[in-house]
Design a protein around this motif. Structure first.
Motif, PDB file in Angstrom:
ATOM      1  N   PRO A 107     -12.214  62.676 -22.054  1.00 45.46           N
ATOM      2  CA  PRO A 107     -11.156  63.481 -21.427  1.00 45.46           C
ATOM      3  C   PRO A 107      -9.918  62.641 -21.145  1.00 45.46           C
ATOM      4  CG  PRO A 107     -12.753  62.829 -19.779  1.00 45.46           C
ATOM      5  CD  PRO A 107     -13.276  62.301 -21.086  1.00 45.46           C
ATOM      6  N   PHE A 108      -8.763  63.271 -21.178  1.00 44.78           N
ATOM      7  CA  PHE A 108      -7.515  62.585 -20.863  1.00 44.78           C
ATOM      8  C   PHE A 108      -6.641  63.526 -20.037  1.00 44.78           C
ATOM      9  CE2 PHE A 108      -7.163  64.501 -25.114  1.00 44.78           C
ATOM     10  CZ  PHE A 108      -6.106  65.377 -24.928  1.00 44.78           C
ATOM     11  N   LEU A 109      -5.673  62.965 -19.347  1.00 53.87           N
ATOM     12  CA  LEU A 109      -4.744  63.769 -18.570  1.00 53.87           C
ATOM     13  C   LEU A 109      -3.710  64.388 -19.515  1.00 53.87           C
ATOM     14  CD1 LEU A 109      -4.081  61.383 -15.539  1.00 53.87           C
ATOM     15  CD2 LEU A 109      -5.530  63.425 -15.579  1.00 53.87           C
ATOM     16  N   PRO A 110      -3.462  65.687 -19.414  1.00 47.10           N
ATOM     17  CA  PRO A 110      -2.469  66.302 -20.294  1.00 47.10           C
ATOM     18  C   PRO A 110      -1.112  65.600 -20.240  1.00 47.10           C
ATOM     19  CG  PRO A 110      -3.708  67.993 -19.147  1.00 47.10           C
ATOM     20  CD  PRO A 110      -4.119  66.682 -18.554  1.00 47.10           C
ATOM     21  N   ARG A 111      -0.761  65.088 -19.075  1.00 44.00           N
ATOM     22  CA  ARG A 111       0.525  64.397 -18.937  1.00 44.00           C
ATOM     23  C   ARG A 111       0.572  63.133 -19.809  1.00 44.00           C
ATOM     24  NH1 ARG A 111       5.679  64.705 -18.940  1.00 44.00           N
ATOM     25  NH2 ARG A 111       6.698  62.922 -17.942  1.00 44.00           N
ATOM     26  N   GLU A 112      -0.585  62.473 -19.955  1.00 46.01           N
ATOM     27  CA  GLU A 112      -0.617  61.287 -20.814  1.00 46.01           C
ATOM     28  C   GLU A 112      -0.316  61.661 -22.262  1.00 46.01           C
ATOM     29  OE1 GLU A 112      -3.534  57.648 -22.345  1.00 46.01           O
ATOM     30  OE2 GLU A 112      -4.296  59.104 -20.882  1.00 46.01           O
ATOM     31  N   LEU A 113      -0.868  62.794 -22.695  1.00 49.69           N
ATOM     32  CA  LEU A 113      -0.589  63.243 -24.060  1.00 49.69           C
ATOM     33  C   LEU A 113       0.894  63.536 -24.229  1.00 49.69           C
ATOM     34  CD1 LEU A 113      -1.574  64.120 -26.881  1.00 49.69           C
ATOM     35  CD2 LEU A 113      -1.889  66.415 -25.934  1.00 49.69           C
ATOM     36  N   VAL A 114       1.498  64.201 -23.249  1.00 44.15           N
ATOM     37  CA  VAL A 114       2.927  64.523 -23.328  1.00 44.15           C
ATOM     38  C   VAL A 114       3.748  63.242 -23.459  1.00 44.15           C
ATOM     39  CG1 VAL A 114       4.905  65.480 -22.079  1.00 44.15           C
ATOM     40  CG2 VAL A 114       2.732  66.714 -22.104  1.00 44.15           C
ATOM     41  N   ILE A 115       3.413  62.219 -22.676  1.00 41.45           N
ATOM     42  CA  ILE A 115       4.147  60.949 -22.730  1.00 41.45           C
ATOM     43  C   ILE A 115       4.010  60.306 -24.109  1.00 41.45           C
ATOM     44  CG2 ILE A 115       4.210  58.583 -21.842  1.00 41.45           C
ATOM     45  CD1 ILE A 115       3.459  59.776 -19.098  1.00 41.45           C
ATOM     46  N   ARG A 116       2.792  60.340 -24.669  1.00 42.25           N
ATOM     47  CA  ARG A 116       2.587  59.756 -25.999  1.00 42.25           C
ATOM     48  C   ARG A 116       3.366  60.525 -27.059  1.00 42.25           C
ATOM     49  NH1 ARG A 116      -2.961  56.659 -26.849  1.00 42.25           N
ATOM     50  NH2 ARG A 116      -3.452  56.078 -24.715  1.00 42.25           N
ATOM     51  N   VAL A 117       3.400  61.839 -26.925  1.00 43.31           N
ATOM     52  CA  VAL A 117       4.186  62.669 -27.848  1.00 43.31           C
ATOM     53  C   VAL A 117       5.660  62.284 -27.757  1.00 43.31           C
ATOM     54  CG1 VAL A 117       5.039  65.011 -28.251  1.00 43.31           C
ATOM     55  CG2 VAL A 117       2.594  64.617 -27.932  1.00 43.31           C
ATOM     56  N   GLN A 118       6.178  62.164 -26.554  1.00 40.28           N
ATOM     57  CA  GLN A 118       7.582  61.813 -26.362  1.00 40.28           C
ATOM     58  C   GLN A 118       7.915  60.477 -27.009  1.00 40.28           C
ATOM     59  OE1 GLN A 118       7.827  61.988 -22.079  1.00 40.28           O
ATOM     60  NE2 GLN A 118       8.563  64.093 -22.074  1.00 40.28           N
ATOM     61  N   LYS A 119       7.073  59.473 -26.769  1.00 38.44           N
ATOM     62  CA  LYS A 119       7.337  58.135 -27.301  1.00 38.44           C
ATOM     63  C   LYS A 119       7.247  58.105 -28.822  1.00 38.44           C
ATOM     64  CE  LYS A 119       6.010  55.421 -23.246  1.00 38.44           C
ATOM     65  NZ  LYS A 119       7.389  54.887 -23.072  1.00 38.44           N
TER      66      LYS A 119
END
Length: 236
Positions: A107-119
């Motif tokens: 499991p991961f935090l959805p916010r972490e995915l958003v940050i990775r997408v942004q970068k």
């Protein structure tokens, strides 16, 4: 970085609840999102509109994410983030070797995915060619000749005679980088840093795949393999 509403993300996962949660977070960050729950759905859209980024689950009910990654990479180097409940190093390594740009274990935090997408989007689409190592801070003349091909950096065009050759962003950037370093043997790691960015964590096989696609489109390009090292564009 604030998200650009024009960025389109394809999100693939068979877990409906997670799919809707991640879609909500990404849309709140400003992205357009299309969701898919099976590999068959993905295959149907591969020939249609291409997204700016894929988020791809490995474990799907019909076609696994590895096969989908191979199919996507045979046509494009669009950024791909793998997500999987299989938190094993071998899965990460296989994904990166096949051409994924990042890997996130559940499991991961959805916010972490958003940050990775942004970068990843920022690294892929928002680096200026003229200030990157590709161009070395310089422009070459409006049209540069290399073998039977003519290249316009300003217009981002490559022609053979009067026939335009359709290239992806990374294909064009790699050719520019090779021209600016013509005659030099370039290590795969140098190419990765210049084209994908210094923080790229994937395999250097991405370079080989990119070169393979360029050679298919431009078979007369004087591009040599320096075995065990990298590539060299020969001087005329």
């Amino acid at each position: 970085m604030s998200a650009d509403i024009s960025y389109l993300v394809y999100l693939v996962d068979d877990e409906t609840t997670l799919l809707e949660l991640l879609k909500s977070y990404l849309e709140n960050a400003g992205y357009r999102v299309k969701t898919f729950q099976t590999g068959e759905e993905v295959l149907k859209v591969l020939a249609a509109e291409e997204p700016h980024l894929w988020i791809l689950d490995i474990m799907l009910p019909d076609i696994d994410g590895y096969e989908l990654l191979r199919q996507i990479r045979s046509k494009s180097e669009v950024p791909i983030i793998f997500i999987s409940a299989r938190d094993q190093d071998i899965d990460k390594v296989i994904g990166l070797e096949l051409g994924s740009d990042d890997y996130l274990a559940k499991p991961f935090l959805p916010r972490e995915l958003v940050i990775r997408v942004q970068k990843l989007l920022q690294r892929t689409y928002e680096r200026s060619l003229l200030t990157s190592p590709v161009a070395g801070g310089q422009q070459f003349q409006d049209w540069t000749t290399i073998g039977p091909y003519r290249l316009s950096e300003k217009g981002r065009l490559v022609k053979e005679g009067e026939q335009a050759i359709e290239l992806t962003t990374k294909e064009f950037d790699l050719i520019c980088y090779l021209i600016h370093n013509q005659g030099q043997a370039l290590h795969r790691e140098q190419i990765l840093s210049a084209i994908w960015g210094e923080d790229y964590i994937g395999s250097d096989r991405a370079v080989d795949d990119l070169v393979k696609r360029i050679r298919k489109k431009m078979p007369k390009l004087p591009l040599e393999t320096v075995y065990g090292f990298g590539y060299r564009l020969t001087a005329p």
